[in-house]
Scaffold this active site. Sequence first.
Site, short mmCIF file in Angstrom:
data_model
loop_
_atom_site.label_atom_id
_atom_site.label_comp_id
_atom_site.label_asym_id
_atom_site.label_seq_id
_atom_site.Cartn_x
_atom_site.Cartn_y
_atom_site.Cartn_z
CE LYS A 130 -3.15 2.79 2.84
NZ LYS A 130 -2.25 3.88 2.81
CG LEU A 170 -1.76 -0.86 6.55
CD1 LEU A 170 -0.78 -1.06 5.51
CD2 LEU A 170 -0.89 -0.68 7.79
CG ASP A 171 -2.64 5.68 9.27
OD1 ASP A 171 -2.08 5.96 8.25
OD2 ASP A 171 -2.05 5.79 10.45
CG PHE A 172 -4.85 9.15 3.72
CD1 PHE A 172 -5.31 8.58 2.77
CD2 PHE A 172 -4.29 10.33 3.66
CE1 PHE A 172 -5.36 9.34 1.36
CE2 PHE A 172 -4.06 11.14 2.49
CZ PHE A 172 -4.78 10.80 1.59
CB THR A 228 0.50 3.54 7.51
OG1 THR A 228 0.24 4.45 8.79
CG2 THR A 228 1.22 2.51 7.85
#
Length: 260
Positions: free
Chosen positions: A91, A124-126, A128
Amino acid sequence: MIPGGGQFINKAGGTVKARDEGPMRVQRALARAGVVSRREADLAVADGRVLVNGVVAQIGQSVDPARDIITLDGATVKTKITAHRWIVLNKPAATMTTRKDPQGRKTVFDLVEDVPGLVYVGRLDFMTEGVLLLTTDGTAAHALTHPSREVERTYIATVRGDAVSAAKRAKQGVQLEDGLVTPKNVQAHPLGARRWAFEITIAEGKTHEVRRICDALDLEVERLVRTNFGPVRLGNLPPGEARALTAAERTVLDAIIGKM
């Protein structure tokens, strides 16, 4: 080492033979087949649009996807699953871990094949980056994110601050608003220019956990990458690209899932 970038985007994943999960609720069987979301399945059953072996289905009714004939709006739904898709994605930053974003931002589903029933395993946050699993196997996704499984995740944060002292403190446990976090492993590696690679392995899976740990340790995070999710390693997979599970990864994941 945190992997660098690449230009060619590979969306491919791989298939894994499905286990016989036995009876389940009719709404779940529909959602699992990828024809509707779980909420849409609830509404379809409530509206009488779903039949099981020719009889109108009831909310919460148990069905056997391998044997029962289920129709939605008169069309037969293929609920017997013989194989599940698994995708390992690197990601990139500034990508949402969600199916759709109201603000029109890029999501992880824009980076992989359009597979019915595909879900992510652990958000996973924006900002990360790193390894993110996606699968059509909802049971496996639940198992891998359930706290009782204690699946380890390793992150490397590029930080500024006294990372050596922070690592020593972290090993004793870090108190957050929602409880004490005791990392499985913590290391600090110098990067130069007063920056450090703060490597931390955790198993709790709390929201924004690593960023909150760093904040509690007075570390300023410049970049955060998840390098491992259980046995699945990021390796040299470029940002935005995907691959299939390796045989070794599948073996270990099957062992974890089999504990459910």
